[in-house]
Design a protein around this motif. Structure first.
Motif, mmCIF file in Angstrom:
data_model
loop_
_atom_site.group_PDB
_atom_site.id
_atom_site.type_symbol
_atom_site.label_atom_id
_atom_site.label_comp_id
_atom_site.label_asym_id
_atom_site.label_seq_id
_atom_site.Cartn_x
_atom_site.Cartn_y
_atom_site.Cartn_z
ATOM 1 N N ILE A 123 -27.941 -9.019 19.742
ATOM 2 C CA ILE A 123 -29.152 -9.731 20.152
ATOM 3 C C ILE A 123 -29.325 -11.000 19.322
ATOM 4 O O ILE A 123 -29.622 -12.080 19.853
ATOM 5 C CB ILE A 123 -30.380 -8.810 20.023
ATOM 6 C CG1 ILE A 123 -30.362 -7.752 21.133
ATOM 7 C CG2 ILE A 123 -31.678 -9.608 20.082
ATOM 8 C CD1 ILE A 123 -31.460 -6.730 21.020
ATOM 9 N N GLU A 124 -29.127 -10.891 18.015
ATOM 10 C CA GLU A 124 -29.267 -12.058 17.148
ATOM 11 C C GLU A 124 -28.235 -13.133 17.492
ATOM 12 O O GLU A 124 -28.547 -14.333 17.501
ATOM 13 C CB GLU A 124 -29.117 -11.632 15.696
ATOM 14 C CG GLU A 124 -30.258 -10.737 15.211
ATOM 15 C CD GLU A 124 -29.993 -10.134 13.851
ATOM 16 O OE1 GLU A 124 -28.929 -10.447 13.250
ATOM 17 O OE2 GLU A 124 -30.836 -9.349 13.368
ATOM 18 N N GLU A 127 -29.224 -14.815 20.862
ATOM 19 C CA GLU A 127 -30.414 -15.654 20.758
ATOM 20 C C GLU A 127 -30.077 -17.043 20.244
ATOM 21 O O GLU A 127 -30.779 -18.019 20.546
ATOM 22 C CB GLU A 127 -31.444 -14.986 19.855
ATOM 23 C CG GLU A 127 -32.787 -15.682 19.859
ATOM 24 C CD GLU A 127 -33.841 -14.970 19.022
ATOM 25 O OE1 GLU A 127 -35.007 -15.408 19.086
ATOM 26 O OE2 GLU A 127 -33.506 -13.995 18.314
ATOM 27 N N GLN A 175 -37.626 -3.246 21.381
ATOM 28 C CA GLN A 175 -38.996 -3.639 21.056
ATOM 29 C C GLN A 175 -39.164 -3.909 19.566
ATOM 30 O O GLN A 175 -39.868 -4.851 19.174
ATOM 31 C CB GLN A 175 -39.966 -2.558 21.526
ATOM 32 C CG GLN A 175 -40.051 -2.446 23.040
ATOM 33 C CD GLN A 175 -40.910 -1.287 23.507
ATOM 34 O OE1 GLN A 175 -41.214 -0.360 22.737
ATOM 35 N NE2 GLN A 175 -41.320 -1.318 24.764
ATOM 36 N N GLN A 177 -37.097 -5.180 17.663
ATOM 37 C CA GLN A 177 -36.538 -6.503 17.368
ATOM 38 C C GLN A 177 -37.351 -7.639 17.969
ATOM 39 O O GLN A 177 -36.994 -8.812 17.834
ATOM 40 C CB GLN A 177 -35.093 -6.593 17.849
ATOM 41 C CG GLN A 177 -34.113 -5.902 16.906
ATOM 42 C CD GLN A 177 -32.693 -6.391 17.132
ATOM 43 O OE1 GLN A 177 -31.931 -5.782 17.868
ATOM 44 N NE2 GLN A 177 -32.327 -7.492 16.487
ATOM 45 N N GLY A 178 -38.451 -7.291 18.644
ATOM 46 C CA GLY A 178 -39.350 -8.315 19.149
ATOM 47 C C GLY A 178 -39.098 -8.750 20.575
ATOM 48 O O GLY A 178 -39.488 -9.854 20.956
ATOM 49 N N TRP A 179 -38.498 -7.852 21.377
ATOM 50 C CA TRP A 179 -38.165 -8.198 22.758
ATOM 51 C C TRP A 179 -38.815 -7.221 23.720
ATOM 52 O O TRP A 179 -38.843 -6.012 23.472
ATOM 53 C CB TRP A 179 -36.647 -8.175 22.966
ATOM 54 C CG TRP A 179 -35.948 -9.203 22.151
ATOM 55 C CD1 TRP A 179 -35.607 -9.120 20.831
ATOM 56 C CD2 TRP A 179 -35.530 -10.498 22.590
ATOM 57 N NE1 TRP A 179 -34.992 -10.264 20.412
ATOM 58 C CE2 TRP A 179 -34.924 -11.131 21.479
ATOM 59 C CE3 TRP A 179 -35.586 -11.165 23.807
ATOM 60 C CZ2 TRP A 179 -34.397 -12.418 21.560
ATOM 61 C CZ3 TRP A 179 -35.058 -12.444 23.880
ATOM 62 C CH2 TRP A 179 -34.468 -13.056 22.778
ATOM 63 N N LYS A 246 -38.218 -12.558 24.850
ATOM 64 C CA LYS A 246 -38.796 -12.581 23.497
ATOM 65 C C LYS A 246 -40.314 -12.461 23.578
ATOM 66 O O LYS A 246 -40.956 -13.119 24.403
ATOM 67 C CB LYS A 246 -38.409 -13.889 22.812
ATOM 68 C CG LYS A 246 -38.770 -13.955 21.339
ATOM 69 C CD LYS A 246 -37.769 -13.189 20.494
ATOM 70 C CE LYS A 246 -37.964 -13.487 19.013
ATOM 71 N NZ LYS A 246 -36.979 -12.782 18.171
ATOM 72 N N ARG A 247 -40.879 -11.636 22.719
ATOM 73 C CA ARG A 247 -42.339 -11.510 22.682
ATOM 74 C C ARG A 247 -42.992 -12.767 22.117
ATOM 75 O O ARG A 247 -42.426 -13.402 21.231
ATOM 76 C CB ARG A 247 -42.731 -10.298 21.827
ATOM 77 C CG ARG A 247 -42.385 -8.992 22.514
ATOM 78 C CD ARG A 247 -42.897 -7.807 21.716
ATOM 79 N NE ARG A 247 -42.681 -6.582 22.455
ATOM 80 C CZ ARG A 247 -43.014 -5.376 22.007
ATOM 81 N NH1 ARG A 247 -43.561 -5.244 20.813
ATOM 82 N NH2 ARG A 247 -42.796 -4.311 22.738
#
Length: 247
Positions: A123-124, A127, A175, A177-179, A246-247
């Protein structure tokens, strides 16, 4: 830099080297509401079916990156077949270190999160190539049922029970991880069959034609053991592609 020869032999002429059918791939493209003119980066792009068919069907453009020279060549031929070679590019290289020159609308890694040492790292990595507000696509296995023993764990391409999350655990991982999970398309037992079973006929035909090859013994063992392992795999191991914002 290339994949070992046994991978390309086993996969034969399969276009999708994940437990996903062409129909499910098409459903996914519609589900995430791709827009004409959008851009997509596909890391560990395999044989290019996702990028090529979506370029044809949704009029997007993009880049695929894969370690396999065979896969990259097949991807380029597929782009020519579908008339999209002016909109898609396939790069031979290490997807684990690839960042797009320009931010893309969708960044994907379907079934190869080893490129980032797992889901979190992948994910990182993705992004880094994504525009603000863009979408990630992650293809990943999960436990459908809790494996009862080590034999089942190993039949599912794992060494330990905690190598995979269950479905709820995978959603929670995204979630944390902020997604937000905003869509998904999941494999089913038939999808697993269409991925695994063609290997057996390919291997058998290859063994008939290459009985003295240095890989023959290993392929004979695989042909004997994998159908039995698959009985467990299709019951206990799930797989899906998850769309994240992304949140």
């Amino acid at each position: 830099m290339d994949l070992p020869r046994h991978h390309t032999i086993r996969d034969g002429d399969q276009r999708i080297v994940n437990p996903f059918t062409a129909e499910k791939l098409a459903v996914l493209g519609r589900a995430i509401r791709l827009r004409p003119g959008g851009t997509l980066l596909d890391l560990a792009s395999g044989r290019g079916e996702l990028l090529c068919t979506w370029a044809r069907d949704h009029h997007i453009s993009g880049t695929g990156v894969d370690l396999s020279t065979v896969a990259v060549e097949m991807s380029r031929r597929r782009a020519d077949e579908l008339g999209v070679s002016d909109r898609v590019t396939f790069v031979h290289g290490d997807a684990g270190g690839y960042v797009a020159d320009r931010p893309v609308d969708v960044a994907a890694c379907i079934g190869a999160t080893w490129i980032g040492d797992g889901v979190n790292g992948t994910i990182e990595l993705l992004e880094r190539s994504l525009r603000p507000g863009g979408m990630l696509l992650i293809g990943e296995p999960y436990w459908r049922l809790d494996p009862p023993d080590q034999e089942t764990v190993e039949a599912c391409h794992a060494q330990h029970r905690d190598d995979f999350d269950d479905l709820a655990g995978l959603v929670r991982r995204f979630q944390r991880q902020g997604w937000d999970v905003v869509e998904w398309v999941l494999a089913d037992p038939d999808s697993w069959d269409r991925y695994s079973a063609p290997h057996w006929l390919t291997i058998r035909r290859w063994l008939d034609e290459n009985p003295d090859d240095e890989l023959a013994g290993a392929f004979r063992d695989e042909l004997t053991g994998d159908p039995l392992r698959h009985v467990l795999r299709r019951e206990f191991l799930g797989w899906g592609v998850f769309a994240l914002l992304k949140r």
